[in-house]
Design a protein around this motif. Sequence first.
Motif, short mmCIF file in Angstrom:
data_model
loop_
_atom_site.label_atom_id
_atom_site.label_comp_id
_atom_site.label_asym_id
_atom_site.label_seq_id
_atom_site.Cartn_x
_atom_site.Cartn_y
_atom_site.Cartn_z
N CYS A 22 53.24 51.61 60.20
CA CYS A 22 53.86 50.34 59.84
C CYS A 22 53.98 50.29 58.32
CB CYS A 22 53.03 49.18 60.36
SG CYS A 22 53.61 47.55 59.83
N ALA A 23 55.21 50.20 57.86
CA ALA A 23 55.47 50.10 56.43
C ALA A 23 55.65 48.63 56.06
CB ALA A 23 56.72 50.89 56.07
N ALA A 24 54.94 48.21 55.03
CA ALA A 24 54.97 46.80 54.62
C ALA A 24 55.57 46.67 53.23
CB ALA A 24 53.56 46.22 54.64
N SER A 25 56.32 45.61 53.05
CA SER A 25 56.84 45.29 51.72
C SER A 25 55.84 44.41 50.99
CB SER A 25 58.17 44.56 51.83
OG SER A 25 57.96 43.30 52.45
N GLY A 26 56.07 44.18 49.72
CA GLY A 26 55.24 43.25 48.98
C GLY A 26 54.27 43.93 48.04
N ARG A 27 53.94 43.24 46.98
CA ARG A 27 53.09 43.80 45.93
C ARG A 27 51.62 43.57 46.18
NH1 ARG A 27 56.29 41.91 40.40
NH2 ARG A 27 58.29 42.89 40.89
N THR A 28 51.29 42.67 47.06
CA THR A 28 49.88 42.31 47.28
C THR A 28 49.44 42.71 48.68
OG1 THR A 28 50.53 40.09 47.96
CG2 THR A 28 49.97 40.42 45.64
N PHE A 29 49.83 43.90 49.08
CA PHE A 29 49.54 44.35 50.45
C PHE A 29 48.06 44.28 50.77
CE2 PHE A 29 50.18 46.40 54.34
CZ PHE A 29 49.32 47.48 54.47
N ASP A 30 47.20 44.61 49.83
CA ASP A 30 45.76 44.64 50.14
C ASP A 30 45.17 43.25 50.33
OD1 ASP A 30 44.44 45.32 46.78
OD2 ASP A 30 45.85 43.83 47.53
N ILE A 51 42.47 45.22 60.97
CA ILE A 51 41.75 45.80 59.84
C ILE A 51 41.85 44.85 58.66
CG2 ILE A 51 43.76 47.15 59.06
CD1 ILE A 51 41.75 49.38 58.31
N SER A 52 40.78 44.70 57.92
CA SER A 52 40.79 43.82 56.77
C SER A 52 41.49 44.47 55.58
CB SER A 52 39.36 43.44 56.39
OG SER A 52 38.61 44.61 56.05
N GLY A 53 41.69 43.69 54.54
CA GLY A 53 42.52 44.11 53.42
C GLY A 53 42.06 45.39 52.73
N ARG A 54 40.76 45.56 52.64
CA ARG A 54 40.22 46.76 51.97
C ARG A 54 39.51 47.68 52.94
NH1 ARG A 54 38.34 44.52 45.98
NH2 ARG A 54 40.33 43.51 45.51
N ASP A 73 46.55 52.49 54.23
CA ASP A 73 46.62 53.12 52.91
C ASP A 73 47.29 52.11 51.98
OD1 ASP A 73 47.22 54.57 50.63
OD2 ASP A 73 47.72 56.40 51.71
N ASN A 74 46.49 51.40 51.22
CA ASN A 74 47.02 50.33 50.38
C ASN A 74 47.91 50.87 49.25
OD1 ASN A 74 45.84 48.38 51.93
ND2 ASN A 74 44.05 48.14 50.61
N ALA A 75 47.67 52.09 48.83
CA ALA A 75 48.51 52.67 47.78
C ALA A 75 49.94 52.89 48.27
CB ALA A 75 47.91 53.98 47.30
N LYS A 76 50.08 53.07 49.58
CA LYS A 76 51.41 53.32 50.17
C LYS A 76 51.95 52.13 50.96
CE LYS A 76 50.62 58.30 50.65
NZ LYS A 76 50.56 59.44 51.59
#
Length: 124
Positions: A22-30, A51-54, A73-76
């Motif tokens: 699942c690919a997500a948009s947005g700058r604050t994904f985490d 799953i939680s943010g981190r 993978d929050n970097a991606k």
Amino acid sequence: QVQLVESGGGLVQAGGSLRLSCAASGRTFDSYAMGWFRQTPGKEREFVAAISGRSISTNYANSVKGRFTISRDNAKNMVYLQMNSLKPEDTAVYYCAARNRYSGLWSLKDVGWWGQGTQVTVSS
């Protein structure tokens, strides 16, 4: 706002594996908790995993515990669902979901954003 796009569904034999992405948009994904739901015709959409943010906390439906693994993978800006030992009863459309605050228990009303869904079919 979060936009979600799933991929990775398909046809697999019982006992096989698939990985959904699942690919997500947005700058604050985490900052978002992420989850997976699934739905079969005539039935309500049901919770699969979260799953939680981190990635500190995860939770699974009893029906998939020990077989499915959620990760991110929050970097991606990606979230994944690794599905092993698949059964015919796992056949469904799988939806990626996002919400602002993590909880181990998700109901439909807790979800803020949905993906469009990806079909998973497990043949016997």
